[in-house]
Design a protein around this motif. Structure first.
Motif, PDB file in Angstrom:
ATOM      1  N   THR A 131       0.823  -1.216   0.000  1.00  0.00           N
ATOM      2  CA  THR A 131       0.000   0.000   0.000  1.00  0.00           C
ATOM      3  C   THR A 131       0.860   1.270   0.000  1.00  0.00           C
ATOM      4  OG1 THR A 131      -1.779  -1.159   1.164  1.00  0.00           O
ATOM      5  CG2 THR A 131      -1.800   1.241   1.284  1.00  0.00           C
ATOM      6  N   ARG A 132       1.913   1.266   0.832  1.00  0.00           N
ATOM      7  CA  ARG A 132       2.741   2.490   0.975  1.00  0.00           C
ATOM      8  C   ARG A 132       3.269   2.982  -0.382  1.00  0.00           C
ATOM      9  NH1 ARG A 132       6.430   1.059   4.936  1.00  0.00           N
ATOM     10  NH2 ARG A 132       5.260   2.053   6.592  1.00  0.00           N
ATOM     11  N   ASP A 133       3.528   2.051  -1.277  1.00  0.00           N
ATOM     12  CA  ASP A 133       4.109   2.424  -2.577  1.00  0.00           C
ATOM     13  C   ASP A 133       3.122   3.187  -3.457  1.00  0.00           C
ATOM     14  OD1 ASP A 133       6.670   1.099  -2.215  1.00  0.00           O
ATOM     15  OD2 ASP A 133       5.474  -0.722  -2.156  1.00  0.00           O
ATOM     16  N   TYR A 134       1.871   3.273  -3.037  1.00  0.00           N
ATOM     17  CA  TYR A 134       0.842   3.923  -3.870  1.00  0.00           C
ATOM     18  C   TYR A 134       0.208   5.137  -3.205  1.00  0.00           C
ATOM     19  CZ  TYR A 134       1.886   0.019  -6.666  1.00  0.00           C
ATOM     20  OH  TYR A 134       2.613  -0.852  -7.439  1.00  0.00           O
ATOM     21  N   VAL A 135       0.668   5.481  -1.988  1.00  0.00           N
ATOM     22  CA  VAL A 135       0.046   6.600  -1.277  1.00  0.00           C
ATOM     23  C   VAL A 135       0.853   7.871  -1.534  1.00  0.00           C
ATOM     24  CG1 VAL A 135      -0.785   7.465   0.929  1.00  0.00           C
ATOM     25  CG2 VAL A 135      -0.775   5.009   0.484  1.00  0.00           C
ATOM     26  N   LEU A 136       0.204   8.853  -2.145  1.00  0.00           N
ATOM     27  CA  LEU A 136       0.876  10.133  -2.411  1.00  0.00           C
ATOM     28  C   LEU A 136       0.590  11.137  -1.303  1.00  0.00           C
ATOM     29  CD1 LEU A 136       0.068  10.515  -6.212  1.00  0.00           C
ATOM     30  CD2 LEU A 136       2.190   9.713  -5.166  1.00  0.00           C
ATOM     31  N   GLY A 137      -0.630  11.128  -0.794  1.00  0.00           N
ATOM     32  CA  GLY A 137      -0.994  12.129   0.205  1.00  0.00           C
ATOM     33  C   GLY A 137      -2.089  11.633   1.135  1.00  0.00           C
ATOM     34  N   LEU A 138      -2.159  12.270   2.307  1.00  0.00           N
ATOM     35  CA  LEU A 138      -3.147  11.860   3.313  1.00  0.00           C
ATOM     36  C   LEU A 138      -3.739  13.081   3.998  1.00  0.00           C
ATOM     37  CD1 LEU A 138      -1.213   9.030   5.198  1.00  0.00           C
ATOM     38  CD2 LEU A 138      -3.311   8.718   3.873  1.00  0.00           C
ATOM     39  N   ASP A 139      -5.011  13.025   4.260  1.00  0.00           N
ATOM     40  CA  ASP A 139      -5.659  13.973   5.167  1.00  0.00           C
ATOM     41  C   ASP A 139      -5.722  13.243   6.510  1.00  0.00           C
ATOM     42  OD1 ASP A 139      -7.259  15.796   6.470  1.00  0.00           O
ATOM     43  OD2 ASP A 139      -9.088  15.314   5.339  1.00  0.00           O
ATOM     44  N   ALA A 140      -4.817  13.606   7.429  1.00  0.00           N
ATOM     45  CA  ALA A 140      -4.667  12.859   8.678  1.00  0.00           C
ATOM     46  C   ALA A 140      -5.103  13.729   9.851  1.00  0.00           C
ATOM     47  CB  ALA A 140      -3.212  12.434   8.845  1.00  0.00           C
ATOM     48  N   LEU A 141      -5.968  13.168  10.700  1.00  0.00           N
ATOM     49  CA  LEU A 141      -6.515  13.921  11.841  1.00  0.00           C
ATOM     50  C   LEU A 141      -5.882  13.436  13.139  1.00  0.00           C
ATOM     51  CD1 LEU A 141     -10.291  13.687  10.802  1.00  0.00           C
ATOM     52  CD2 LEU A 141      -8.637  15.486  10.210  1.00  0.00           C
ATOM     53  N   LEU A 142      -5.453  14.390  13.958  1.00  0.00           N
ATOM     54  CA  LEU A 142      -4.810  14.041  15.224  1.00  0.00           C
ATOM     55  C   LEU A 142      -5.835  14.000  16.346  1.00  0.00           C
ATOM     56  CD1 LEU A 142      -1.703  16.419  14.930  1.00  0.00           C
ATOM     57  CD2 LEU A 142      -1.848  13.973  14.352  1.00  0.00           C
ATOM     58  N   VAL A 143      -5.480  13.344  17.449  1.00  0.00           N
ATOM     59  CA  VAL A 143      -6.335  13.401  18.638  1.00  0.00           C
ATOM     60  C   VAL A 143      -6.463  14.874  19.014  1.00  0.00           C
ATOM     61  CG1 VAL A 143      -6.501  12.844  21.093  1.00  0.00           C
ATOM     62  CG2 VAL A 143      -5.705  11.120  19.495  1.00  0.00           C
ATOM     63  N   GLY A 144      -7.674  15.323  19.278  1.00  0.00           N
ATOM     64  CA  GLY A 144      -7.933  16.748  19.484  1.00  0.00           C
ATOM     65  C   GLY A 144      -8.642  17.318  18.264  1.00  0.00           C
ATOM     66  N   GLY A 145      -8.403  16.707  17.086  1.00  0.00           N
ATOM     67  CA  GLY A 145      -9.136  17.115  15.881  1.00  0.00           C
ATOM     68  C   GLY A 145      -8.327  17.927  14.883  1.00  0.00           C
ATOM     69  N   ASP A 146      -7.084  18.324  15.242  1.00  0.00           N
ATOM     70  CA  ASP A 146      -6.272  19.076  14.258  1.00  0.00           C
ATOM     71  C   ASP A 146      -5.960  18.189  13.061  1.00  0.00           C
ATOM     72  OD1 ASP A 146      -6.285  21.275  15.840  1.00  0.00           O
ATOM     73  OD2 ASP A 146      -4.303  20.931  16.724  1.00  0.00           O
ATOM     74  N   ALA A 147      -5.821  18.870  11.895  1.00  0.00           N
ATOM     75  CA  ALA A 147      -5.585  18.103  10.661  1.00  0.00           C
ATOM     76  C   ALA A 147      -4.183  18.349  10.129  1.00  0.00           C
ATOM     77  CB  ALA A 147      -6.606  18.510   9.610  1.00  0.00           C
ATOM     78  N   LEU A 148      -3.588  17.301   9.549  1.00  0.00           N
ATOM     79  CA  LEU A 148      -2.319  17.432   8.833  1.00  0.00           C
ATOM     80  C   LEU A 148      -2.583  17.100   7.369  1.00  0.00           C
ATOM     81  CD1 LEU A 148       0.087  15.391  11.193  1.00  0.00           C
ATOM     82  CD2 LEU A 148      -0.111  17.890  11.047  1.00  0.00           C
ATOM     83  N   ALA A 149      -2.208  18.048   6.489  1.00  0.00           N
ATOM     84  CA  ALA A 149      -2.328  17.772   5.049  1.00  0.00           C
ATOM     85  C   ALA A 149      -0.974  17.248   4.598  1.00  0.00           C
ATOM     86  CB  ALA A 149      -2.697  19.044   4.303  1.00  0.00           C
ATOM     87  N   LEU A 150      -0.846  15.931   4.516  1.00  0.00           N
ATOM     88  CA  LEU A 150       0.461  15.311   4.269  1.00  0.00           C
ATOM     89  C   LEU A 150       0.617  14.924   2.808  1.00  0.00           C
ATOM     90  CD1 LEU A 150       0.604  12.887   7.336  1.00  0.00           C
ATOM     91  CD2 LEU A 150       1.663  15.132   7.118  1.00  0.00           C
ATOM     92  N   GLY A 151       1.845  15.082   2.304  1.00  0.00           N
ATOM     93  CA  GLY A 151       2.148  14.585   0.966  1.00  0.00           C
ATOM     94  C   GLY A 151       1.693  15.545  -0.108  1.00  0.00           C
ATOM     95  N   ARG A 152       1.200  14.978  -1.201  1.00  0.00           N
ATOM     96  CA  ARG A 152       0.995  15.781  -2.403  1.00  0.00           C
ATOM     97  C   ARG A 152      -0.036  15.131  -3.305  1.00  0.00           C
ATOM     98  NH1 ARG A 152       5.190  12.081  -2.734  1.00  0.00           N
ATOM     99  NH2 ARG A 152       5.200  11.080  -4.763  1.00  0.00           N
ATOM    100  N   LYS A 153      -0.339  15.816  -4.398  1.00  0.00           N
ATOM    101  CA  LYS A 153      -1.252  15.254  -5.394  1.00  0.00           C
ATOM    102  C   LYS A 153      -0.544  15.069  -6.725  1.00  0.00           C
ATOM    103  CE  LYS A 153      -5.883  16.035  -3.927  1.00  0.00           C
ATOM    104  NZ  LYS A 153      -7.200  16.542  -4.246  1.00  0.00           N
ATOM    105  N   THR A 154       0.789  15.206  -6.705  1.00  0.00           N
ATOM    106  CA  THR A 154       1.558  14.993  -7.937  1.00  0.00           C
ATOM    107  C   THR A 154       2.283  13.659  -7.802  1.00  0.00           C
ATOM    108  OG1 THR A 154       3.373  16.201  -6.911  1.00  0.00           O
ATOM    109  CG2 THR A 154       1.923  17.432  -8.399  1.00  0.00           C
ATOM    110  N   ARG A 155       2.677  13.096  -8.938  1.00  0.00           N
ATOM    111  CA  ARG A 155       3.311  11.782  -8.870  1.00  0.00           C
ATOM    112  C   ARG A 155       4.706  11.887  -8.267  1.00  0.00           C
ATOM    113  NH1 ARG A 155      -0.159   8.283 -11.817  1.00  0.00           N
ATOM    114  NH2 ARG A 155       1.344   6.606 -11.900  1.00  0.00           N
ATOM    115  N   LYS A 156       5.422  12.996  -8.543  1.00  0.00           N
ATOM    116  CA  LYS A 156       6.732  13.178  -7.918  1.00  0.00           C
ATOM    117  C   LYS A 156       6.653  14.283  -6.874  1.00  0.00           C
ATOM    118  CE  LYS A 156      10.681  12.246  -9.740  1.00  0.00           C
ATOM    119  NZ  LYS A 156      11.952  12.355 -10.495  1.00  0.00           N
ATOM    120  N   GLY A 157       7.622  14.290  -5.932  1.00  0.00           N
ATOM    121  CA  GLY A 157       7.663  15.348  -4.927  1.00  0.00           C
ATOM    122  C   GLY A 157       8.403  14.874  -3.694  1.00  0.00           C
ATOM    123  N   VAL A 158       9.349  15.703  -3.202  1.00  0.00           N
ATOM    124  CA  VAL A 158      10.149  15.289  -2.042  1.00  0.00           C
ATOM    125  C   VAL A 158      10.236  16.400  -0.994  1.00  0.00           C
ATOM    126  CG1 VAL A 158      11.542  13.594  -3.285  1.00  0.00           C
ATOM    127  CG2 VAL A 158      12.295  15.967  -3.243  1.00  0.00           C
TER     128      VAL A 158
END
Ligand SMILES: Cc1cc2nc3c(=O)[nH]c(=O)nc-3n(C[C@H](O)[C@H](O)[C@H](O)COP(=O)(O)OP(=O)(O)OC[C@H]3O[C@@H](n4cnc5c(N)ncnc54)[C@H](O)[C@@H]3O)c2cc1C
Length: 428
Positions: A131-158
């Motif tokens: 699965t990890r090899d196919y995940v570009l980005g995540l909308d991840a919610l922390l305890v407390g409710g804050d959000a992290l917009a992780l990664g990207r929507k492009t195929r490349k990016g570091v």
């Protein structure tokens, strides 16, 4: 509340059946405010107790967020919610001519949230990864409710540290996923499946090593030992009674090369002692060859009241030694032990089956001995099911205290109060 492991949990004080991102955020905010544990859950097919609330508290059920939000046919991306059932995603992207390779055998039931949290993989991981090899980005919610917009929507990016990869496989202990952007690849033009029978599992294991070579390039290479084959025969599968092991092999790609690869693979199997090789290209015939493997979990469940399935990994060249360890245990014990799995990746599911509750300590000793042997052979404790609850006591077999300490510090950074899925990965 259970999953597909033998782990026992506590009764939660509340179950939130989330249907929207806002439901997730609010549940995570309440958990933080009143300081109760919160355990994310998708379809509950996990095999390591990850979705089991061991301290009660809130269970946050994410299956209700079941939308495939977008399939971008130009970019080759899919945006999904965590409750999407994996088989539905496969069907939807394949209709658009794209392909999402991760294929845990539970694909008709399991959901993307669980796949992301466990970094799940399956037979096709041999060629395509997990699965990890196919995940570009995540909308991840922390305890407390804050959000992290992780990664990207492009195929490349570091840009920055790769926290997306850290989240995938974090077993629901760092954040709750509300959405994921997945990379798709081209759908292979054609596929062939082969079944090879061997007299002994050692011959089949030696053949695995010969088959994982660039000139063969299989996408799947599954092995079943003789105890497994007998269980399948008992469940009504017509498998040659002389066979002591089976390899299920699959190749894909352009049609002409698939046929050539399949021919070479068949010849290698015969030269390594296969007593029969059957090949199929038509989907219905391929399904028939896969049917025994797909039946397996159900067939084994019927054999005993208790079933423990451990997804250990060793270098492919040590598969024979691992199979030997299990066969020797099976020969001298009252507990039934059998092995099957994604042998091409060196990943085998070692199963222990027993009826009497008083055999539980014997099984615990057998699993500890198995994990020790796996580490001695240069392997690792879990291929795809995760550490969860059931393997947490054994983490130190593989990782030293400094490494475990560093991971605990990371966990504290994301979840300072220790409320998100407590008891998983790290033993209390
Ligand atoms: C018959 C059978 C065959 C299987 N075959 C395979 C196989 O081939 N390969 C393989 O890898 N696995 C396999 N599995 C194991 C299992 O199906 C996978 O681990 C699957 O990914 C779990 O998905 P789930 O939706 O059931 O998750 P659950 O069991 O509900 O949860 C698993 C973990 O994910 C966390 N989680 C759930 N949703 C979220 C979310 N939204 N955000 C953050 N964390 C979350 C939970 O807290 C838990 O830790 C198999 C299981 C069965 C029963």
């Amino acid at each position: 509340m259970r999953d597909e492991s033998e782990a026992q949990g506590a009764v939660p004080c509340a179950v939130v059946l989330a249907e929207s991102r806002q439901d997730l955020t609010r549940a995570l905010a309440v958990a933080s405010e009143v300081e109760v544990p919160i355990t994310p859950r998708a379809a509950g097919t996990g095999r390591s107790g990850g979705a089991i609330p061991i301290e009660g508290g809130i269970v946050l059920a994410t299956l209700g967020l079941g939308s495939i939000v977008d399939i971008d046919r130009h970019e080759g991306l899919a945006v999904v919610e965590p409750g999407v059932v994996l088989a539905d995603l496969h069907a939807a992207v394949e209709q658009e001519g794209w392909f999402y390779p991760p294929d845990p055998n539970s694909l008709e039931q399991c959901a993307l949230g669980g796949n992301l949290a466990e970094n799940s993989s399956g037979p096709r991981a041999l060629k395509y990864g997990g699965t990890r090899d196919y995940v570009l980005g995540l909308d991840a919610l922390l305890v407390g409710g804050d959000a992290l917009a992780l990664g990207r929507k492009t195929r490349k990016g570091v840009t920055g540290y790769d926290l997306t990869s850290l989240m995938v496989g974090s077993e629901g202990t760092l954040a709750v996923f509300a959405r994921a952007t997945l990379r798709l690849i081209a759908k292979p033009e054609s596929v062939m499946t082969l079944v090879a029978l061997f007299e002994s599992v050692q011959a089949a294991a030696a053949c695995v090593v010969s088959l994982v070579r660039p000139e063969h390039g299989p996408r799947c290479l599954e092995l079943m030992d003789h105890v497994t084959l007998q269980a399948l025969r008992d469940a009504g599968n017509p498998i040659d009674p002389r066979a002591g092991a089976m390899l299920l092999i699959e190749v894909d790609g352009p049609q002409h090369s698939v046929e050539q690869h399949a021919e070479r693979i068949g010849a290698t199997c015969v030269s390594r002692g296969a007593t029969s090789v059957e090949a199929a290209a038509h989907p219905a015939q391929r399904d028939r060859l896969w049917s025994a493997r797909r039946e397996l979990s159900r067939a084994l469940r019927k054999l005993a009241r208790h079933k423990l399935a451990h997804d250990v990994v060793v270098p492919r060249t040590r598969l024979g030694a691992l199979l030997d360890h299990v066969a020797q245990y099976e020969a001298r014990s009252d507990i039934r032990a059998l092995t099957y799995g994604h042998a091409g990746d060196g990943a085998l599911h070692v199963n222990f089956l027993w009826d009497a509750d008083e055999h539980a300590p014997q099984v615990a000793a057998a699993e500890a001995a198995l994990f020790r042997r796996v580490i001695e052979l240069g392997g690792t404790l879990t291929a795809e099911h995760g550490i969860g609850l059931v393997k947490a006591p054994y983490l130190s077999f593989e990782q030293d205290s400094a490494l475990v300490g560093l991971q605990r510090e990371l966990k504290r950074k994301f979840d300072p109060k220790g409320l998100l899925n407590p008891g998983k990965v790290f033993a209390p």
